[in-house]
Design a protein around this motif. Structure first.
Motif, PDB file in Angstrom:
ATOM      1  N   CYS A 148      10.306  26.393  50.044  1.00  0.00           N
ATOM      2  CA  CYS A 148      10.038  27.551  50.885  1.00  0.00           C
ATOM      3  C   CYS A 148      11.278  28.435  50.994  1.00  0.00           C
ATOM      4  CB  CYS A 148       9.584  27.087  52.257  1.00  0.00           C
ATOM      5  SG  CYS A 148       9.207  28.434  53.353  1.00  0.00           S
ATOM      6  N   ILE A 149      12.429  27.817  51.241  1.00  0.00           N
ATOM      7  CA  ILE A 149      13.674  28.594  51.336  1.00  0.00           C
ATOM      8  C   ILE A 149      13.886  29.387  50.054  1.00  0.00           C
ATOM      9  CG2 ILE A 149      16.191  28.451  51.498  1.00  0.00           C
ATOM     10  CD1 ILE A 149      15.874  25.961  53.180  1.00  0.00           C
ATOM     11  N   MET A 150      13.730  28.717  48.924  1.00  0.00           N
ATOM     12  CA  MET A 150      14.023  29.376  47.650  1.00  0.00           C
ATOM     13  C   MET A 150      13.054  30.515  47.370  1.00  0.00           C
ATOM     14  SD  MET A 150      15.417  26.546  45.111  1.00  0.00           S
ATOM     15  CE  MET A 150      17.099  26.004  45.294  1.00  0.00           C
ATOM     16  N   ASP A 151      11.760  30.268  47.612  1.00  0.00           N
ATOM     17  CA  ASP A 151      10.759  31.316  47.388  1.00  0.00           C
ATOM     18  C   ASP A 151      11.031  32.528  48.260  1.00  0.00           C
ATOM     19  OD1 ASP A 151       9.479  29.842  45.561  1.00  0.00           O
ATOM     20  OD2 ASP A 151       7.613  29.531  46.692  1.00  0.00           O
ATOM     21  N   VAL A 152      11.233  32.264  49.546  1.00  0.00           N
ATOM     22  CA  VAL A 152      11.389  33.375  50.488  1.00  0.00           C
ATOM     23  C   VAL A 152      12.704  34.113  50.236  1.00  0.00           C
ATOM     24  CG1 VAL A 152      11.599  33.968  52.923  1.00  0.00           C
ATOM     25  CG2 VAL A 152       9.920  32.290  52.211  1.00  0.00           C
ATOM     26  N   LEU A 153      13.760  33.361  49.965  1.00  0.00           N
ATOM     27  CA  LEU A 153      15.041  34.009  49.683  1.00  0.00           C
ATOM     28  C   LEU A 153      14.932  34.880  48.433  1.00  0.00           C
ATOM     29  CD1 LEU A 153      17.988  34.317  50.482  1.00  0.00           C
ATOM     30  CD2 LEU A 153      18.539  32.367  49.050  1.00  0.00           C
ATOM     31  N   GLY A 154      14.235  34.354  47.436  1.00  0.00           N
ATOM     32  CA  GLY A 154      14.008  35.137  46.215  1.00  0.00           C
ATOM     33  C   GLY A 154      13.333  36.456  46.525  1.00  0.00           C
ATOM     34  N   GLY A 155      12.324  36.394  47.388  1.00  0.00           N
ATOM     35  CA  GLY A 155      11.622  37.617  47.799  1.00  0.00           C
ATOM     36  C   GLY A 155      12.553  38.557  48.540  1.00  0.00           C
ATOM     37  N   PHE A 156      13.334  38.018  49.453  1.00  0.00           N
ATOM     38  CA  PHE A 156      14.270  38.849  50.229  1.00  0.00           C
ATOM     39  C   PHE A 156      15.239  39.581  49.301  1.00  0.00           C
ATOM     40  CE2 PHE A 156      14.188  36.185  54.421  1.00  0.00           C
ATOM     41  CZ  PHE A 156      12.916  36.677  54.667  1.00  0.00           C
ATOM     42  N   ILE A 157      15.764  38.824  48.328  1.00  0.00           N
ATOM     43  CA  ILE A 157      16.767  39.411  47.448  1.00  0.00           C
ATOM     44  C   ILE A 157      16.142  40.493  46.564  1.00  0.00           C
ATOM     45  CG2 ILE A 157      18.255  38.891  45.463  1.00  0.00           C
ATOM     46  CD1 ILE A 157      18.880  36.209  46.875  1.00  0.00           C
ATOM     47  N   ALA A 158      14.866  40.317  46.233  1.00  0.00           N
ATOM     48  CA  ALA A 158      14.210  41.282  45.351  1.00  0.00           C
ATOM     49  C   ALA A 158      13.642  42.489  46.106  1.00  0.00           C
ATOM     50  CB  ALA A 158      13.097  40.573  44.568  1.00  0.00           C
ATOM     51  N   ILE A 190       6.105  35.304  52.215  1.00  0.00           N
ATOM     52  CA  ILE A 190       6.159  34.237  53.216  1.00  0.00           C
ATOM     53  C   ILE A 190       4.807  33.541  53.343  1.00  0.00           C
ATOM     54  CG2 ILE A 190       6.514  33.745  55.669  1.00  0.00           C
ATOM     55  CD1 ILE A 190       8.528  36.108  55.638  1.00  0.00           C
ATOM     56  N   VAL A 191       3.741  34.338  53.378  1.00  0.00           N
ATOM     57  CA  VAL A 191       2.415  33.733  53.493  1.00  0.00           C
ATOM     58  C   VAL A 191       2.108  32.910  52.245  1.00  0.00           C
ATOM     59  CG1 VAL A 191      -0.010  34.169  53.917  1.00  0.00           C
ATOM     60  CG2 VAL A 191       1.682  35.655  54.920  1.00  0.00           C
ATOM     61  N   ASN A 192       2.582  33.378  51.099  1.00  0.00           N
ATOM     62  CA  ASN A 192       2.369  32.619  49.874  1.00  0.00           C
ATOM     63  C   ASN A 192       3.127  31.298  49.907  1.00  0.00           C
ATOM     64  OD1 ASN A 192       1.166  32.493  47.234  1.00  0.00           O
ATOM     65  ND2 ASN A 192       3.240  32.691  46.433  1.00  0.00           N
ATOM     66  N   ALA A 193       4.334  31.341  50.460  1.00  0.00           N
ATOM     67  CA  ALA A 193       5.123  30.103  50.606  1.00  0.00           C
ATOM     68  C   ALA A 193       4.372  29.121  51.505  1.00  0.00           C
ATOM     69  CB  ALA A 193       6.497  30.421  51.188  1.00  0.00           C
ATOM     70  N   LEU A 194       3.749  29.658  52.538  1.00  0.00           N
ATOM     71  CA  LEU A 194       2.955  28.825  53.433  1.00  0.00           C
ATOM     72  C   LEU A 194       1.828  28.139  52.656  1.00  0.00           C
ATOM     73  CD1 LEU A 194       2.397  28.365  56.642  1.00  0.00           C
ATOM     74  CD2 LEU A 194       0.533  29.939  56.239  1.00  0.00           C
ATOM     75  N   LYS A 195       1.184  28.917  51.798  1.00  0.00           N
ATOM     76  CA  LYS A 195       0.061  28.394  51.016  1.00  0.00           C
ATOM     77  C   LYS A 195       0.520  27.258  50.102  1.00  0.00           C
ATOM     78  CE  LYS A 195      -2.043  31.099  48.137  1.00  0.00           C
ATOM     79  NZ  LYS A 195      -2.565  32.388  47.637  1.00  0.00           N
ATOM     80  N   ILE A 196       1.683  27.464  49.469  1.00  0.00           N
ATOM     81  CA  ILE A 196       2.206  26.431  48.573  1.00  0.00           C
ATOM     82  C   ILE A 196       2.571  25.179  49.385  1.00  0.00           C
ATOM     83  CG2 ILE A 196       4.110  25.851  47.008  1.00  0.00           C
ATOM     84  CD1 ILE A 196       4.145  28.846  46.259  1.00  0.00           C
TER      85      ILE A 196
END
Ligand SMILES: Nc1ncnc2c1ncn2[C@@H]1O[C@H](COP(=O)(O)OP(=O)(O)OP(=O)(O)O)[C@@H](O)[C@H]1O
Ligand SMILES: [Mg+2]
Lengths: 265, 250
Positions: A148-158, A190-196
Motif C-alpha cells: 500500500c505504501i509503495m502504490d500510494v507513494l508512487g501515485g503521489f510522486i507521479a 488510494i481506493v485501488n490500494a484498498l482493493k488490492i
C-alpha cells in the motif's frame, strides 16, 4: 429501431443468456458430479467430503450458534486489516512524500520488507501481542501495508507537475500542495490500494488463524483437518468463498461510489 | 506609459545530476503597463522557464527581475491548465483565495462579479467535465484573475485545444483581458497566435534562449479582434518575418 440494430441486440442478448446458462451449469454440474461420485463410491467422502454433508455441517454449525461467530470474527480481522493497512499506508506514504530525504534513507528497508514474506513475522507478533484477534489483525495489516505504501507513494510522486506548479504560483506551501492537489488527485490510487489490500488481508487473517486462534474460519479449517473432519474443512472453505466474494463486490461498489462522488471515474 | 516590469540581463542554468543545462542567457526587456507581449520561440528553448522566473517560482542564476512599485503579483495560466475534476467551478476559482487565506467578503464579491460578467455564474456548481473546452479555459482565466494580479503570465494557454476552438477561445480570452485592463506576457510556439494577440512580439532563439528580434505589431488604429487580424495583409508580413527569425530545422 432499424432491422440491423434489432438483430445486433438480439445477438448480444443471446450470447449473454448463453454465458449465464453455462456459468450456472458448471456450478451445478460440479457439485452434482461431486455428490454422485461420493454416493457411488468413486471418491471417498471421508477425505473429499461431499456437498450434502457440507450442507449438513453448515446447518449444524448454525444450530450450535457458532456459524455467525466464526464468520464475523474472520471478517472483522480481515476488514480491520485492510482498512488499517490502507489508512496507515496512506499516512506513511504522505510522510515520505513530504520528506523526500526520509524516503531516500528508508528505501533499502522498504525493499527488504517488501521482499520478505510477511507471514514469517506472524509468530513474532503472536509472542508479542498474544493469541487473540489483535495479533491476527497485525499480521493481516503487515501483509498489505508495504504494498500500500509503495502504490500510494508512487501515485503521489507521479502527480501532475503542472497542477503542483499551479499551487506554487499561488504561493502555496508543501502542506497545501499536498492537501489541495496531491491527496485529492490520488484518490483513485488510494481506493485501488484498498482493493488490492482486501485480497492480501484474507491471506493474513486465514494464515493468522492457522497459526493461533480459537475461532474463525481459518481455525475451523485447521481444526477440521487435524481431527480429519473434511466436511468441516470443505464447509469452511465454501463459506470463505462466498464471504470473500461478497466483500470484494462491496469494496468494488465503494470504489465506484467514492470515485463518482469526486468525479474521478 | 509606465514601466511595470523590467528584466535585466537574466540568465538561468539548471543544475541536474549529470549535467548543467543553460536554459536562458542574457535576456533583457521591459514591459509597459497594459501591454500584451507575445514571446515566441522553438519548443524547448526556455519559454516556460522564463515565465517561471518572472513568477518567482525559480531563482535566476544571473540578472534581475524588477517589478515596478505597485505591481506586486503575477497570475499564471499554465500550458495544461487543467481544472481539478474533483472541484466545482466555484471551488476552483476561489482556490487561490483559499491558499492565500484571503477569502474576504470583498474578494469573494469580486469573483462573483467576474463569474457573472463572463457568463459562468450559472455554472458555478458544475464540475469541469460538464463544461466545454472554452468554458473551462474561461474558468481558468477567472481563477487567475481572482487575486487581481498586475501581470498575467500565459504559458501556451490555448495549446491543449483543437484548432477551431483555439481560435474562438483566444478571441474570448483576449477580450476579457482587454476588458480587465491587464498586462500580459504570453509565451507560445505558435507564431500566428502571437501575431494576432500581442502588441509586441519577442522572438527567442533555440536553447539557451536569447532575444533574437523584437517586433511592434501594428494593425493601424482600428480595434480588431485576434480573428479579424488574421485576415489583414499585415498579418502575413509579420508572420513571414518572424518565421524567418525562428530556426526551425526539420
Ligand atoms: N527543472 C528542470 N531541471 C532541469 N532542466 C530543465 C528543468 N525544466 C526545464 N528544463 C530544461 O530546460 C529547457 C527549457 O525548458 P522549458 O520548459 O523552459 O522550455 P519551453 O520553451 O517552455 O518548451 P516547450 O515548448 O516544450 O514548452 C529544456 O531543455 C528542458 O529540458
Ligand atoms: Mg513550455
Amino acid at each position: 429501431m432499424s432491422e440491423e440494430r434489432k438483430i445486433y441486440l438480439k445477438k448480444i442478448k443471446r450470447e449473454k443468456n448463453l454465458a449465464t446458462f453455462f456459468k450456472i451449469f458448471i456450478l451445478i454440474g460440479f457439485f452434482a458430479i461431486w455428490e454422485v461420485a461420493a454416493i457411488t463410491g468413486i471418491i471417498d467422502p471421508f477425505i473429499t467430503s461431499q456437498p450434502s454433508r457440507i450442507v449438513t455441517t453448515i446447518i449444524n454449525l448454525y444450530k450450535q450458534n457458532s456459524l455467525w461467530q466464526h464468520i464475523l470474527i474472520t471478517a472483522y480481522e480481515t476488514c480491520m486489516g485492510f482498512i488499517l493497512g490502507t489508512i496507515l499506508g496512506t499516512l506513511i506514504a504522505s510522510l515520505l512524500w513530504c520528506f523526500p530525504f526520509l524516503c531516500k534513507v528508508l528505501e533499502p528497508y522498504m525493499v527488504v520488507l517488501n521482499s520478505l514474506p510477511k507471514i514469517a513475522l506472524g509468530p513474532i507478533f503472536i509472542v508479542w501481542i498474544g493469541s487473540g484477534p489483535s495479533a491476527i489483525i497485525v499480521i493481516t495489516l503487515t501483509i498489505s501495508l508495504i504494498v500500500c505504501i509503495m502504490d500510494v507513494l508512487g501515485g503521489f510522486i507521479a502527480t501532475d507537475k503542472d497542477q503542483i506548479k499551479l499551487i506554487q504560483t499561488f504561493g502555496g506551501n508543501k502542506l497545501q500542495t499536498f492537501t489541495k492537489v496531491v491527496l485529492p488527485s490520488n484518490l483513485p490510487v488510494i481506493v485501488n490500494a484498498l482493493k488490492i489490500s482486501v485480497g492480501m488481508s484474507w491471506v493474513g487473517s486465514i494464515v493468522g488463524e492457522f497459526l493461533v486462534s480459537k475461532e474463525g474460519l481459518g481455525y475451523l479449517i485447521v481444526y477440521g483437518s487435524q481431527v480429519f473432519k473434511l466436511d468441516l474443512v470443505m464447509a469452511s472453505v465454501l463459506i470463505l468463498c462466498i464471504i470473500a466474494t461478497v466483500m470484494y463486490y462491496a469494496v468494488l461498489q465503494f470504489e465506484k461510489l467514492v470515485l463518482k462522488s469526486r468525479r474521478m471515474n | 506609459m509606465n514601466k511595470i516590469l523590467e528584466i535585466k540581463d537574466l540568465g538561468l542554468i539548471y543544475q541536474t545530476k549529470d549535467k548543467e543545462l543553460e536554459a536562458i542567457k542574457n535576456i533583457s526587456f521591459s514591459v509597459n503597463s497594459g501591454e500584451f507581449i507575445g514571446i515566441v520561440g522553438p519548443s524547448g528553448c526556455g519559454k516556460s522557464t522564463l515565465l517561471s522566473l518572472i513568477a518567482g517560482l525559480i531563482k535566476p542564476s544571473k540578472g534581475e527581475i524588477i517589478l515596478s512599485e505597485g505591481a506586486h503579483s503575477t497570475g499564471y495560466m499554465l500550458q495544461k491548465d487543467y481544472l481539478f475534476p474533483w472541484r466545482t467551478i466555484w471551488e476552483y476559482v476561489i482556490l487561490c483565495l483559499e491558499i492565500k487565506k484571503a477569502k474576504t467578503k470583498e474578494n469573494i464579491e469580486k469573483v462573483v462579479r467576474l463569474l457573472k460578467t463572463y457568463g459562468l455564474y450559472e455554472f458555478r456548481n458544475a464540475y469541469p467535465d460538464e463544461l466545454s473546452g472554452g468554458m473551462r479555459q474561461r474558468s481558468a482565466l477567472i481563477r487567475t484573475l481572482a487575486t487581481d494580479p498586475d501581470i498575467l503570465l500565459l504559458d501556451e494557454a490555448f495549446s491543449a485545444l483543437d484548432y477551431q476552438t483555439r481560435l474562438a477561445v483566444a478571441d474570448d480570452i483576449y477580450s476579457i483581458i482587454k476588458n480587465e485592463n491587464k498586462t500580459v506576457l504570453m509565451v507560445t510556439h505558435d507564431i500566428s497566435e502571437c501575431v494576432s494577440l500581442a502588441d509586441r512580439v519577442i522572438v527567442l532563439s533555440t536553447r539557451p534562449a536569447v532575444i533574437k528580434s523584437e517586433y511592434k505589431i501594428d494593425f493601424g488604429n482600428e480595434v480588431l479582434t485576434p480573428l479579424q487580424k488574421r485576415d489583414r495583409p499585415e498579418f502575413s508580413q509579420y508572420f513571414n518575418k518572424i518565421w524567418g527569425d525562428i530556426d526551425i530545422h526539420v
